[in-house]
Design an enzyme around this catalytic site. Structure first.
Site, PDB file in Angstrom:
ATOM      1  N   GLY A 158      -0.689   7.968   0.571  1.00  0.00           N
ATOM      2  CA  GLY A 158      -0.946   8.060   2.002  1.00  0.00           C
ATOM      3  C   GLY A 158       0.219   7.674   2.893  1.00  0.00           C
ATOM      4  CB  ILE A 159       0.234   5.797   6.122  1.00  0.00           C
ATOM      5  CG1 ILE A 159      -0.758   6.691   6.868  1.00  0.00           C
ATOM      6  CG2 ILE A 159       1.284   5.267   7.091  1.00  0.00           C
ATOM      7  CD1 ILE A 159      -1.591   5.936   7.893  1.00  0.00           C
ATOM      8  N   GLY A 160       1.607   4.810   3.458  1.00  0.00           N
ATOM      9  CA  GLY A 160       2.594   3.933   2.833  1.00  0.00           C
ATOM     10  C   GLY A 160       3.612   4.697   2.021  1.00  0.00           C
TER      11      GLY A 160
ATOM     12  CE1 TYR B 146      -9.432  -0.145   8.599  1.00  0.00           C
ATOM     13  CE2 TYR B 146     -10.143   0.771  10.696  1.00  0.00           C
ATOM     14  CZ  TYR B 146      -9.189   0.643   9.715  1.00  0.00           C
ATOM     15  OH  TYR B 146      -7.976   1.291   9.830  1.00  0.00           O
TER      16      TYR B 146
ATOM     17  N   GLY C  57       0.829  -1.207   0.000  1.00  0.00           N
ATOM     18  CA  GLY C  57       0.000   0.000   0.000  1.00  0.00           C
ATOM     19  C   GLY C  57       0.857   1.248   0.000  1.00  0.00           C
ATOM     20  CB  ALA C  58       4.338   1.656  -0.807  1.00  0.00           C
TER      21      ALA C  58
ATOM     22  CB  SER D 226      -6.640   0.894  13.266  1.00  0.00           C
ATOM     23  OG  SER D 226      -7.564   1.905  13.613  1.00  0.00           O
TER      24      SER D 226
END
Length: 282
Positions: A14-16, A166, A10-11, A139
């Site tokens: 966003g965060i990734g 989730y 997931g790079a 999370s």
């Protein structure tokens, strides 16, 4: 991080993306994984814009498909002989129940099963590269999770709640970390999980209902993606956590998980069921 190889799922946003940028800035070779070629190339260009000498690679994978996860692991091992950090970052939240090509509920498949399988497939190269680290982005949403999901992994019973599903998947991330820690004892590989904070990224915007609108309303009060990546980067690179394993972190500090996330029995039950679903040994 000079000489070290990191794989971040997931790079491409966003965060990734910010995690990949920070690790590249520290000198690591960073393999960015995402499912869209265009976004992947854009992510490489974005990191190189701020880290001109970055050592980067792009490997495409759709984490809703276990076959694609297997190809990612095979492709990685064909290119690289070592893996110092596996950062399981990719995440998904949906308002409506969707099923993957493998027949699994999409949120659980992406957030947990894909990373369970990927970690399993890369475990030998991680062990051979030790000291190495597996970092799982969980999370605080795990506190919404319920152990009932162990009997309903596919969210087929009752009405579908995107937030509940989730939360279950994030609980699974922490229980997976717990089960993995036990299996890594005696090796030079550690594993930890984290809460990145409530982060202003594109996450949740792929929803079709109220979640998408709530995310937009809350955006001004959220952390930046760079801020959300800090704990991931800390766990991937800091000497302060060398040898630390099986813990849950918030703001780069050890935090206490929910009671449900501390259950060894639940961790083992989840592990057995995940191994069965992904077709790997328990």
């Amino acid at each position: 991080m000079e000489g070290k190889v990191c794989l971040v799922t997931g790079a491409t946003s966003g965060i990734g993306l910010e995690t990949a940028r920070a690790l590249a800035r520290q000198g690591a070779t960073v393999v960015l994984s995402g499912r869209d070629p265009g976004r992947g190339e854009a992510a490489l260009a974005e990191v190189r814009r701020t880290v001109p000498d970055a050592k980067l690679d792009l490997m495409l994978a759709d984490l809703t498909s276990l076959g694609s996860v297997r190809k990612l692991a095979q492709g990685f091992q064909a290119r690289y002989s070592r893996l110092d950090v596996l950062l399981n970052n990719a995440g998904l939240m949906l308002d409506r129940r969707k099923v993957t090509p493998d027949g699994f509920e999409a949120t659980f498949a992406t957030n947990h099963l894909a990373h369970f399988l990927l970690t399993h497939l890369l475990l030998d190269v991680l062990k051979a590269s030790g000291p190495a680290r597996v970092v799982n982005v969980a999370s605080e949403g795990h506190r919404m999770g319920s152990l009932d999901f162990l009997d309903d992994l596919q969210a087929e019973r009752g009405g579908y709640s995107g937030m509940r599903v989730y939360g279950n998947s994030k609980l699974a991330n922490i229980l997976f970390t717990r089960g993995l820690k036990r299996r890594l004892e005696g090796t030079k590989v550690t594993t930890n999980s984290l809460h990145p904070g409530v982060v202003r990224t594109g996450f949740g915007l792929n929803s079709e209902g109220i979640t998408k609108h709530l995310v937009k309303l809350a955006a001004p009060f959220m952390l930046s993606a760079e801020g959300g990546a800090r704990t991931s980067v800390f766990l991937a690179s800091s000497p302060e956590v060398e040898g630390v394993s099986g813990r849950y972190f918030i703001k780069s500090k050890v935090a206490r998980e929910s009671k449900a996330a501390q259950s060894d029995e639940a961790a083992e039950t989840l592990w057995r069921k995940s191994a069965e679903l992904t077709g790997v040994g328990a």
